[in-house]
Structures are given as structure tokens and as C-alpha cells.
Design a protein around this motif. Structure first.
Motif, PDB file in Angstrom:
ATOM      1  N   THR A   1       3.701  -3.924 -12.965  1.00 29.99           N
ATOM      2  CA  THR A   1       4.216  -2.884 -12.077  1.00 29.99           C
ATOM      3  C   THR A   1       5.622  -3.210 -11.587  1.00 29.99           C
ATOM      4  O   THR A   1       5.885  -4.302 -11.090  1.00 29.99           O
ATOM      5  CB  THR A   1       3.281  -2.712 -10.861  1.00 29.99           C
ATOM      6  OG1 THR A   1       1.980  -2.330 -11.325  1.00 29.99           O
ATOM      7  CG2 THR A   1       3.804  -1.636  -9.924  1.00 29.99           C
TER       8      THR A   1
ATOM      9  N   MET B   1       9.891  -3.923  -0.163  1.00 34.79           N
ATOM     10  CA  MET B   1       9.414  -4.513  -1.416  1.00 34.79           C
ATOM     11  C   MET B   1       8.187  -5.392  -1.174  1.00 34.79           C
ATOM     12  O   MET B   1       7.252  -5.405  -1.993  1.00 34.79           O
ATOM     13  CB  MET B   1      10.537  -5.317  -2.078  1.00 34.79           C
ATOM     14  CG  MET B   1      11.681  -4.444  -2.585  1.00 34.79           C
ATOM     15  SD  MET B   1      13.133  -5.393  -3.165  1.00 34.79           S
ATOM     16  CE  MET B   1      12.569  -5.891  -4.791  1.00 34.79           C
TER      17      MET B   1
ATOM     18  N   THR C   1       9.616   1.738  -8.031  1.00 34.80           N
ATOM     19  CA  THR C   1       8.198   1.475  -7.786  1.00 34.80           C
ATOM     20  C   THR C   1       7.381   2.760  -7.807  1.00 34.80           C
ATOM     21  O   THR C   1       7.697   3.708  -7.079  1.00 34.80           O
ATOM     22  CB  THR C   1       8.016   0.780  -6.423  1.00 34.80           C
ATOM     23  OG1 THR C   1       8.865  -0.366  -6.358  1.00 34.80           O
ATOM     24  CG2 THR C   1       6.567   0.353  -6.224  1.00 34.80           C
TER      25      THR C   1
ATOM     26  N   GLU D   1       5.896  -4.892   1.091  1.00 33.16           N
ATOM     27  CA  GLU D   1       4.762  -3.971   1.250  1.00 33.16           C
ATOM     28  C   GLU D   1       4.349  -3.383  -0.095  1.00 33.16           C
ATOM     29  O   GLU D   1       3.149  -3.244  -0.388  1.00 33.16           O
ATOM     30  CB  GLU D   1       5.133  -2.849   2.224  1.00 33.16           C
ATOM     31  CG  GLU D   1       5.345  -3.304   3.654  1.00 33.16           C
ATOM     32  CD  GLU D   1       4.075  -3.866   4.289  1.00 33.16           C
ATOM     33  OE1 GLU D   1       2.971  -3.411   3.930  1.00 33.16           O
ATOM     34  OE2 GLU D   1       4.199  -4.773   5.133  1.00 33.16           O
ATOM     35  N   ASP D   2       5.317  -3.040  -0.927  1.00 35.79           N
ATOM     36  CA  ASP D   2       5.013  -2.490  -2.247  1.00 35.79           C
ATOM     37  C   ASP D   2       4.296  -3.520  -3.119  1.00 35.79           C
ATOM     38  O   ASP D   2       3.390  -3.165  -3.890  1.00 35.79           O
ATOM     39  CB  ASP D   2       6.293  -2.015  -2.940  1.00 35.79           C
ATOM     40  CG  ASP D   2       6.811  -0.700  -2.395  1.00 35.79           C
ATOM     41  OD1 ASP D   2       6.027   0.033  -1.756  1.00 35.79           O
ATOM     42  OD2 ASP D   2       8.011  -0.403  -2.603  1.00 35.79           O
TER      43      ASP D   2
ATOM     44  N   SER E   1       3.901   5.074  -7.049  1.00 36.51           N
ATOM     45  CA  SER E   1       3.040   5.163  -5.872  1.00 36.51           C
ATOM     46  C   SER E   1       1.763   4.344  -6.054  1.00 36.51           C
ATOM     47  O   SER E   1       1.368   4.008  -7.182  1.00 36.51           O
ATOM     48  CB  SER E   1       2.665   6.620  -5.601  1.00 36.51           C
ATOM     49  OG  SER E   1       1.734   7.077  -6.564  1.00 36.51           O
ATOM     50  N   PHE E   2       1.115   4.053  -4.943  1.00 31.42           N
ATOM     51  CA  PHE E   2      -0.160   3.316  -4.964  1.00 31.42           C
ATOM     52  C   PHE E   2      -1.179   4.032  -5.840  1.00 31.42           C
ATOM     53  O   PHE E   2      -1.868   3.406  -6.657  1.00 31.42           O
ATOM     54  CB  PHE E   2      -0.695   3.169  -3.537  1.00 31.42           C
ATOM     55  CG  PHE E   2      -2.057   2.534  -3.465  1.00 31.42           C
ATOM     56  CD1 PHE E   2      -2.200   1.157  -3.514  1.00 31.42           C
ATOM     57  CD2 PHE E   2      -3.203   3.309  -3.342  1.00 31.42           C
ATOM     58  CE1 PHE E   2      -3.460   0.562  -3.448  1.00 31.42           C
ATOM     59  CE2 PHE E   2      -4.464   2.732  -3.286  1.00 31.42           C
ATOM     60  CZ  PHE E   2      -4.583   1.350  -3.340  1.00 31.42           C
TER      61      PHE E   2
ATOM     62  N   PRO F   1      12.979  -0.680  -4.994  1.00 31.33           N
ATOM     63  CA  PRO F   1      12.946   0.383  -3.991  1.00 31.33           C
ATOM     64  C   PRO F   1      13.891   1.547  -4.272  1.00 31.33           C
ATOM     65  O   PRO F   1      13.755   2.607  -3.657  1.00 31.33           O
ATOM     66  CB  PRO F   1      13.341  -0.333  -2.701  1.00 31.33           C
ATOM     67  CG  PRO F   1      14.208  -1.467  -3.156  1.00 31.33           C
ATOM     68  CD  PRO F   1      13.631  -1.908  -4.461  1.00 31.33           C
TER      69      PRO F   1
ATOM     70  N   LYS G   1       0.662  -3.714  -2.047  1.00 32.52           N
ATOM     71  CA  LYS G   1      -0.080  -2.538  -2.517  1.00 32.52           C
ATOM     72  C   LYS G   1      -0.283  -2.575  -4.030  1.00 32.52           C
ATOM     73  O   LYS G   1      -1.335  -2.173  -4.537  1.00 32.52           O
ATOM     74  CB  LYS G   1       0.647  -1.258  -2.112  1.00 32.52           C
ATOM     75  CG  LYS G   1       0.557  -0.936  -0.636  1.00 32.52           C
ATOM     76  CD  LYS G   1      -0.889  -0.694  -0.228  1.00 32.52           C
ATOM     77  CE  LYS G   1      -1.016  -0.284   1.228  1.00 32.52           C
ATOM     78  NZ  LYS G   1      -2.449  -0.123   1.630  1.00 32.52           N
ATOM     79  N   ALA G   2       0.715  -3.056  -4.761  1.00 33.14           N
ATOM     80  CA  ALA G   2       0.588  -3.145  -6.216  1.00 33.14           C
ATOM     81  C   ALA G   2      -0.500  -4.139  -6.614  1.00 33.14           C
ATOM     82  O   ALA G   2      -1.257  -3.910  -7.568  1.00 33.14           O
ATOM     83  CB  ALA G   2       1.925  -3.549  -6.835  1.00 33.14           C
TER      84      ALA G   2
ATOM     85  N   ILE H   1       8.646  -3.343  -9.187  1.00 30.28           N
ATOM     86  CA  ILE H   1       8.900  -3.398  -7.746  1.00 30.28           C
ATOM     87  C   ILE H   1      10.404  -3.259  -7.555  1.00 30.28           C
ATOM     88  O   ILE H   1      11.172  -4.209  -7.705  1.00 30.28           O
ATOM     89  CB  ILE H   1       8.390  -4.713  -7.123  1.00 30.28           C
ATOM     90  CG1 ILE H   1       6.900  -4.918  -7.410  1.00 30.28           C
ATOM     91  CG2 ILE H   1       8.670  -4.716  -5.623  1.00 30.28           C
ATOM     92  CD1 ILE H   1       5.985  -3.866  -6.800  1.00 30.28           C
TER      93      ILE H   1
END
Length: 210
Positions: free
Chosen positions: A59, A78, A37, A80-81, A39-40, A63, A84-85, A61
Motif C-alpha cells: 500500500t 502519514m 494513499t 495515521e495512514d 482510502s481504508f 499524502p 490504518k493500512a 503511503i
């Protein structure tokens, strides 16, 4: 006409892309381990840049590198990712989750689905780690979960995608129009059209596709 997806590590190489060259970008980090993943900030800047060129962003995903069997802590990360994605402007999410037996991890997918907020889902090359005899059932399961696309090389045994053509043709035929089959792993700008014609899918993916 080919639908080309360029696999990009971070922002590297995005400035030269044009709408006529690629239709989508798979955005990830750490290609040396198969992609993780980004970064934001990377996702947000990539989306801003590519959307101006009418190129969509899928994007990754994931970890960590290694296998595709994730524990509870990794699944929470994942989630949380994914959130954010989505917030950063992603058009699709790319993920792959397997059990220790090499089957689709239904429980893990069901845990992550709410966080995806309805974004299109792509199952990445973790698919190739599923035993070939079980891949057709896996396709049915992914369709049921709403996945729109599967990225596959066709086999973990043969490095050359040309050696996997017969199996890839079976996958494409089985999937029919229910889910896209996107071929990758050795697909380049030079051989993409040939492979597309031989296998029967117009959707191609790679780091050398543009």
C-alpha cells in the motif's frame, strides 16, 4: 521467473488478476500525480480480494502529489495512514521521504518506523530524485532502516528506461542480495523479460505488467 508487481489505482483492474499473472499489487490512488494513499475501505476490500488469490498487497503511503519533502503535519497524517493500512491487511508499505537536498530523510523515516509495526517497507520512485552519485549511499541507508525493496526507473533525466540500463545494472550489482531492486516506469508485459535479463533483476513493476 519474473516477479511481477501490478500497480493499481484503487480497485480498478483487480478482478482480472490471477496468481500466475502477478505476484503483488501496489495499491494507490491518483496515479495522475504518481500515486497517493488509497482510502481504508479500498485497502481493506483489495486485501480481501487479492489475498484470496494468493496475491500480496503493498500500500502506497503518500499524502499528496508533488515532491517528497514532508512537513510535520503531513508526517503525522502519514503515521495515521500507516496504522490504518496495517489494520486493513496490507502486506507491505510503500513510501519515500527526502530532504530538500534530495537525500534520504532519516528523521522522517525514524518518526514513521514505529507505526509500521514491522511490515516490510518499500522505497518508491522518490529514489530517482536522489542524485545518482548519492544513490549508493542511499541504498546502504535504506538497508540499515530495514527496507526490503527499492522501486526505480534509473533516472529522472531519461524517460525511456532502456536509456537507463547501464545505471540500473550498477544499482542492482551494488544492492546484491541485501535489498531487492524493482524496475518500473515503462516496464510492460511485452518488455519485462528483456529488461530483466539486460538489467539483472527479476522484479518488475508497472500498470501494464499483466
Amino acid at each position: 521467473m519474473l516477479i511481477k508487481e501490478f500497480c493499481s489505482e484503487n480497485l480498478t483492474g483487480l478482478n482480472h488478476l490471477q496468481e500466475l499473472e502477478v505476484n503483488r499489487v501496489e495499491l494507490c490512488d491518483n496515479l495522475a500525480v504518481g500515486g497517493t494513499t488509497p482510502s481504508f475501505g479500498i485497502i481493506k476490500e483489495a486485501c480481501n480480494l487479492l489475498h484470496d488469490q494468493s496475491i500480496s498487497v503493498a500500500t502506497m503511503i503518500r499524502p499528496r502529489g508533488g515532491n517528497f519533502v514532508y512537513n510535520d503535519i503531513e508526517l503525522r497524517a502519514m503515521e495515521e495512514d500507516i496504522i490504518k493500512a496495517v489494520e486493513a491487511g496490507s502486506d507491505a508499505l510503500v513510501l519515500g521521504l527526502l530532504t530538500e537536498q534530495g537525500q534520504i530523510d532519516k528523521d522522517a523515516i525514524e518518526q514513521l518506523l514505529p507505526a509500521t509495526q514491522g511490515l516490510p517497507l518499500v522505497f518508491h520512485m522518490a529514489f530517482d530524485h536522489i542524485p545518482e552519485k548519492d544513490q549508493f549511499d542511499a541504498i546502504d541507508q535504506l538497508i540499515d532502516y530495514g527496507f526490503v525493496r527499492i522501486l526505480t526507473h534509473g533516472s529522472m533525466e531519461a524517460n525511456d528506461i532502456y536509456d537507463n540500463i547501464d545505471h540500473l545494472k550498477k544499482i542492482v550489482s551494488y544492492a546484491a542480495s541485501q535489498i531487492e531492486i524493482m524496475i518500473g516506469g515503462g516496464v510492460t508485459a511485452q518488455n519485462a523479460l528483456d529488461l530483466s535479463q539486460k538489467i539483472g533483476t527479476v522484479v518488475v513493476h508497472g500498470t501494464k505488467i499483466a
